[in-house]
Motif scaffolding. Structure first.
Motif, short mmCIF file in Angstrom:
data_model
loop_
_atom_site.label_atom_id
_atom_site.label_comp_id
_atom_site.label_asym_id
_atom_site.label_seq_id
_atom_site.Cartn_x
_atom_site.Cartn_y
_atom_site.Cartn_z
N ASN A 11 27.70 9.17 12.31
CA ASN A 11 26.36 8.79 12.77
C ASN A 11 26.40 7.59 13.72
N VAL A 12 27.30 6.66 13.47
CA VAL A 12 27.47 5.55 14.41
C VAL A 12 27.98 6.10 15.74
N LEU A 13 28.95 7.00 15.68
CA LEU A 13 29.47 7.62 16.90
C LEU A 13 28.37 8.39 17.63
N LEU A 14 27.55 9.10 16.88
CA LEU A 14 26.42 9.82 17.47
C LEU A 14 25.49 8.85 18.19
N ALA A 15 25.19 7.73 17.56
CA ALA A 15 24.33 6.72 18.18
C ALA A 15 24.99 6.15 19.44
N ASP A 16 26.28 5.87 19.36
CA ASP A 16 27.00 5.37 20.54
C ASP A 16 26.93 6.37 21.69
#
Length: 146
Positions: A11-16
């Motif tokens: 999810n952090v990667l998705l946000a990035d």
């Protein structure tokens, strides 16, 4: 939930990626100067690729029984990279891409290691493919700056 740590990191990667995508769109729309045509086209190629990766990451989160972030305020609150505003020159835009991709690739390596340690071969393979592509993009962007 056994995949919670991987889901959280994805999810952090998705946000990035969502922030990176918007940065690329801004570069595409606002680029000026003698390299306009070359960079305008390249930035479109990169944001289209990022849109595909965004979908793939969200689907991976769903596959491992997580819930992908889907609101822009969540992306802003979660992302490790920042929005870039009012970038009109090629050097500034390419430098911004290099900064964003360096952060993204570093985070993808963390996810890859975590996935390997937990036996999540599909997520590990996904990260390997992303890293391979982005290392090539980084090389090209750095070469363009020289």
């Amino acid at each position: 939930m056994k995949n919670k740590e991987i889901i959280d990191k994805l999810n952090v990667l998705l946000a990035d990626y969502q922030i990176y995508y918007q940065n690329l769109r801004g570069f595409h729309w606002n680029i000026q100067g003698k390299h306009f045509f070359q960079l305008h086209e390249k930035f479109e190629e990169l944001y289209l690729d990022s849109a595909q990766k965004i979908d793939t990451i969200a689907e991976r989160i769903l596959t491992i029984e997580g819930k992908p972030l889907h609101a822009f305020d969540d992306y802003i609150a979660t992302a490790t990279i920042k929005a870039k505003k009012d970038v009109h020159d090629g050097e500034g835009a390419v430098s911004g891409i290099i900064d964003d991709l360096n952060n993204i690739v570093s985070y993808e390596r963390e996810i890859k290691e975590l996935a390997a340690a937990s036996g999540d071969d599909a997520t590990e393979d996904l990260m390997t493919g992303f890293i391979d592509e982005q290392e090539k993009t980084l090389w090209m962007m750095k070469a363009w700056l020289k």
